[in-house]
Write an enzyme that holds these catalytic residues in place. Sequence first.
Site, mmCIF file in Angstrom:
data_model
loop_
_atom_site.group_PDB
_atom_site.id
_atom_site.type_symbol
_atom_site.label_atom_id
_atom_site.label_comp_id
_atom_site.label_asym_id
_atom_site.label_seq_id
_atom_site.Cartn_x
_atom_site.Cartn_y
_atom_site.Cartn_z
ATOM 1 N N LYS A 60 -9.881 7.513 5.550
ATOM 2 C CA LYS A 60 -10.047 8.963 5.399
ATOM 3 C C LYS A 60 -11.473 9.394 5.733
ATOM 4 C CE LYS A 60 -6.196 8.173 3.246
ATOM 5 N NZ LYS A 60 -4.869 8.682 3.272
ATOM 6 N N TRP A 107 -0.642 7.134 -6.682
ATOM 7 C CA TRP A 107 -0.178 6.929 -5.313
ATOM 8 C C TRP A 107 1.079 6.033 -5.393
ATOM 9 C CZ3 TRP A 107 -1.892 2.477 -1.868
ATOM 10 C CH2 TRP A 107 -1.477 2.676 -0.550
ATOM 11 N N ASP A 144 -9.761 1.728 -7.059
ATOM 12 C CA ASP A 144 -9.297 2.104 -5.726
ATOM 13 C C ASP A 144 -10.151 3.283 -5.264
ATOM 14 O OD1 ASP A 144 -7.958 2.589 -3.407
ATOM 15 O OD2 ASP A 144 -5.994 2.947 -4.314
HETATM 16 C C1 LMR Z 1 -1.269 9.406 1.228
HETATM 17 O O1 LMR Z 1 -1.184 9.207 0.008
HETATM 18 O O2 LMR Z 1 -0.757 10.362 1.802
HETATM 19 C C2 LMR Z 1 -2.057 8.447 2.063
HETATM 20 O O3 LMR Z 1 -2.742 7.557 1.260
HETATM 21 C C3 LMR Z 1 -1.245 7.786 3.102
HETATM 22 C C4 LMR Z 1 -0.419 6.668 2.566
HETATM 23 O O4 LMR Z 1 -0.584 5.548 3.048
HETATM 24 O O5 LMR Z 1 0.404 6.900 1.674
#
Ligand code: LMR
Length: 392
Positions: free
Chosen positions: A243, A128, A208
Amino acid sequence: MLSNLEQQPADALLALIKLHNDDPRVDKIDLGVGVYRTGQGDTPVFGAIKAAERKLLESQNSKAYLGPEGDMGFVHALMPYIFGKDDPTMGGRIEGMQAPGGTGAVRLAVALAKRAGVERIWMGLPSWPNHAQILGDLGVELKSFVHATKAGLVDMDALRTAIALAEPGDAIMLHGCCHNPTGIDYSPAQWDEIAELVAGAKLLPILDLAYQGLGQGMEEDAYGLRKLLAAVPEALIAYSCDKNFGMYRDRVGAIYVMAPDAEVLNRVLSNGHALARAAWSMPPDHGGAAVRIILEDPELTAMWLDELDTMRTRIRQVRTRLAEHGRAGSIDLVPLGTQNGLFSVLPLSTEQIQRLRSEHGIYLAGSGRINAAGLTLGNIDKFIADLTAVSA
Ligand code: LMR
């Protein structure tokens, strides 16, 4: 002084929301930011949340401050789901506090690790994007390894090498389930090995868990976390309800600390409270209170779990449909069938991603990440056809 600041680009992922909204094409498809969508393409408020919010409206008699730890009823009500019903505190070694969303929890976890003396955090890439941004912002060094092979499998060799290179006192950031962005999760057997390796290397795990229940099920998605916690003396866990309760904009999260004993646990939490006080003072209450009301009420809990089940089933149906199609141009869609959660990464070039956007109105992240929940029976054939056209 302020003119010294340099212009920053908008967050690439969040910018997609606006780009998609501004696109007038009626057949546009949003596969960008990670929100669940129904088969009709909507992101409705959960029925269980609506019911809890009604109860909250009726019963809440004060909005006075709670404190930096937030709503501890909320924090505790989640624990059996995360850590297991039998011993959710691991003999009094786990406690938590509320945080503003999963992001707030990750930030607090990294800040706590840094305060404890951690200088380097190992993390599989891609991850992420905000993970790296948070590490950079807090001045912790990111040590990276490759998360997945080109064939779409977990790169266990890369992980083993990274753990062997890591030094005691380093931390390792792991996605509990529904890996963001690849959807490529560790199998139970791989988690068993990871737990042993991380314990042996004396690393501080930062887990996480932002998508529990969207992969294989609430219990199944906690397997790795529980296995790891059973093997190590201490860990930090960042949890998101954004989520699995559909609370995105209400920012509902928690951070949990597992410590070697109750005395250390108290000390770590006191640091968590101090860091939270300096950062946001206390978390927003509304969403956490609504989740607590659900979890305190067996009927609302059953309703929530049912809604979560529907989400997971729909995501799996989209994945199965893509996998059954086989190939779209040069893209092999088969691995998407076994990946978990909202996301998968398609091996597309920047130019192909741009063409999908400009020529076909299909919005996906610059990494090639798609949100499978953006696909419906109404648009999946168009998506496959357009993907074939740009990648052929
Ligand atoms: C995503 O990866 O799309 C979500 O976790 C939203 C975000 O905060 O990035």
